[in-house]
Design an enzyme around this catalytic site. Structure first.
Site, PDB file in Angstrom:
ATOM      1  CB  SER A 280      30.078   9.489   9.992  1.00  0.00           C
ATOM      2  OG  SER A 280      29.174   9.722  11.018  1.00  0.00           O
ATOM      3  CE  LYS A 281      28.159   1.970  12.201  1.00  0.00           C
ATOM      4  NZ  LYS A 281      28.254   1.046  13.298  1.00  0.00           N
ATOM      5  NE  ARG A 282      28.620  10.052  15.584  1.00  0.00           N
ATOM      6  CZ  ARG A 282      29.845  10.480  15.504  1.00  0.00           C
ATOM      7  NH1 ARG A 282      30.102  11.761  15.380  1.00  0.00           N
ATOM      8  NH2 ARG A 282      30.863   9.643  15.550  1.00  0.00           N
ATOM      9  N   GLY A 284      23.873   9.480   8.700  1.00  0.00           N
ATOM     10  CA  GLY A 284      22.546   8.935   8.417  1.00  0.00           C
ATOM     11  C   GLY A 284      22.341   8.529   6.967  1.00  0.00           C
TER      12      GLY A 284
END
Ligand code: GLU
Length: 522
Positions: A280-282, A284
């Site tokens: 997930s890009k969330r 990071g």
């Protein structure tokens, strides 16, 4: 079927890959692939993987690797994303043969600069009747959506404007009504041979209404633009994430409507975390820049992405980009998800660091990376006078010395004494030892007459031990802590002989003298 003579090997290979089931050995055009990211964020591991497989595929067939920026969804653009994409693939050693910055004969390579091309091509489909203008208002579409959801159905457009007569269309246009152009999805979906997923088709018309090709602002949708561009840019193979697999049948219908020959498709399985969760890009921690700033080498990241994915007989060995190209086989890309095991990345990165250290040219690149990491991590302190001169010899010495103890270049930065002269105070020294002044001056005097060549671990260990035995009444550790403090400003850390050896005679003496000066000034 016979294989003609005098066909350059690469061209022969390229032609062979077109038809996996029945190889045709006649020369066709050479391989052209594209990496077509949307600049909606910074480049992450998934994007890097797609770029890499395209690059490897192109280079293994002597073909061209093209960068195309798909920025038609203007609402989702992120500032700096295009630069980040270009810098990342270049940093990774995969500069595009054609693209926005390098140019090429098939440009522009940014979709928002190709609007005239989509608007010309949409006319072909409007004229041959495979597309139509739709004047349905956003309010009507919203109502349709709500209605479907109320009946627990998947919302889909009801294709109402398909049946508008030419007259009706003309009148609406004359009245200046806004419209989109939709594609007439039909039932003629045929199987296609995906290089990874095999024989595949998706009956798109059963689940969705006629898709929009051109929006009312005259921007194309992804589905239309990617077909037009892949055709006009002479793309021979489309390697992309498997999330696009279900759209491919729709794309093939658009190719058919144009009477264009489609490229060959290869969809790459999902990248997942080791525990099976989605990247997930969330989170990071999947952004390439983050890995770069921590001192992961580009070769290691590329190697890592393929080692936990597929395309190779042997997933364990350390491979550089050339080896990745040589050993790649699309037949070995499997359909199951590729799981990322970060522990593997540490192992692979260490392997690449060690490998680079034994090659003169690669050493230089490694040092460059290390410098960048140091500047990134210590940037705000690097301009002060306490910072060491980061010359190549020194950086190489540090790398040689510490290579077996680190997984990434960032690990070296954590030992700050190697980069920054400590800020010492007398008060702290007296807390460490009442004999601090004596310890420092004895070691300084001894080192002054130590040959530069003898300034190495075994010799230093002997000298330090002998000095410590000459000072009476020291508590255990007092001698070592004092010196460590003089060198680094902290009392714990690596062994003293290692610290002295890394810093070298001159710098070690400089630090001892700086400590001694504190006592003199007091
Ligand atoms: N712009 C699309 C993306 O970023 C590319 C899909 C494709 O390669 O066709 O996922």
């Amino acid at each position: 079927m016979h294989r003609p003579q005098a066909i350059p090997w690469l061209a022969y290979q390229a032609s062979r890959c077109y038809t996996t089931s029945s190889p045709c050995y006649c020369v066709k055009q050479s391989v052209r692939v594209r990496f077509a990211p949307s600049p909606t964020g910074m480049m992450h591991l998934g994007g890097l993987r797609t770029a890499l497989y395209n690059y490897i595929y192109a280079k293994s067939f002597g073909g061209k690797f093209i960068l195309r920026i798909e920025d038609t969804d203007q609402g989702r653009l992120v500032e700096g994303a295009v630069d980040n994409i270009e810098q990342t693939i270049t940093w990774a050693g995969m500069p595009p043969d054609e693209g926005p910055s390098v140019g090429g004969s098939y440009g522009p390579y940014v979709q928002s600069k190709r609007l005239h091309i989509y608007n010309e091509n949409i006319n072909i489909l409007l004229q041959n009747g495979t597309a139509y203008r739709c004047f349905c208002s956003p309010q009507r579409l919203n109502l349709l959506r709500k209605e479907a959801l109320r009946h627990r159905q998947v919302p889909r457009y009801d294709n109402r404007c398909r049946s508008l007569s030419e007259d009706q269309v003309q009148r609406k246009m004359n009245a200046g009504e806004m419209y989109v152009v939709r594609f007439k999805l039909n039932e003629e979906v045929e199987y296609f041979e995906d290089l990874v997923y095999g024989r595949t088709k998706h009956e798109t018309h059963t689940i969705e209404g006629d898709p929009v090709l051109l929006k009312s602002d005259k921007f194309p949708t992804y589905h239309f633009a990617n077909v037009v561009d892949d055709h006009l840019m002479n793309i021979t193979h489309v390697l992309r994430g498997m999330e696009w697999l279900t759209s491919t049948s729709k794309h093939l219908l658009i190719y058919k409507a144009f009477e264009w020959t489609p490229p060959t498709f290869a969809h790459l399985p999902l990248l997942m975390n080791k525990d099976g969760s989605k990247l997930s890009k969330r989170q990071g921690d999947i952004f390439v820049e983050k890995f770069k700033d921590s001192g992961f080498l580009p070769e290691a990241l590329l190697n890592f992405i393929t080692s936990c994915g597929s395309g190779y007989q042997d997933n364990k060995s350390i491979k550089d980009l050339n080896e990745l190209i040589k050993q790649f086989s699309i037949d070995k890309v499997t359909t199951h998800s590729a799981t990322l095991d970060m522990e593997q990345l540490l192992r692979i990165n260490r392997g690449h660091i060690c490998q680079k250290l034994i090659d003169d040219k690669e050493q230089h690149n490694l040092i460059k990376e290390l410098k960048a990491v140091i500047h990134k991590k210590l940037g705000n302190r690097i301009s002060t006078s306490q910072v060491l001169n980061l010359n190549e010899d020194y950086l190489l010495k540090v790398l040689q010395f510490r290579k077996d103890h680190i997984s990434k270049l960032e690990d070296l930065v954590a030992d700050e004494y190697m980069w920054i002269q400590p800020n010492l105070s007398l008060h702290h020294f007296t807390n460490v030892s009442r004999e601090a002044e004596k310890i420092i001056s004895m070691v300084e005097a001894d080192f002054q007459c130590c040959d530069k060549e003898l300034f190495r671990e075994d010799e230093l260990a002997k000298r330090l031990k002998s000095i410590s035995q000459r000072i009476a009444n020291l508590k255990p550790g007092e001698f070592w802590k004092t010196l460590r403090f003089a060198l680094s400003g902290i009392t714990d850390g690596p062994s003293l002989k290692e610290m002295f050896t890394i810093l070298g005679k001159e710098e070690s003496l400089r630090r001892l003298q700086a400590a001694a000066a504190l006592f003199k000034d007091s």
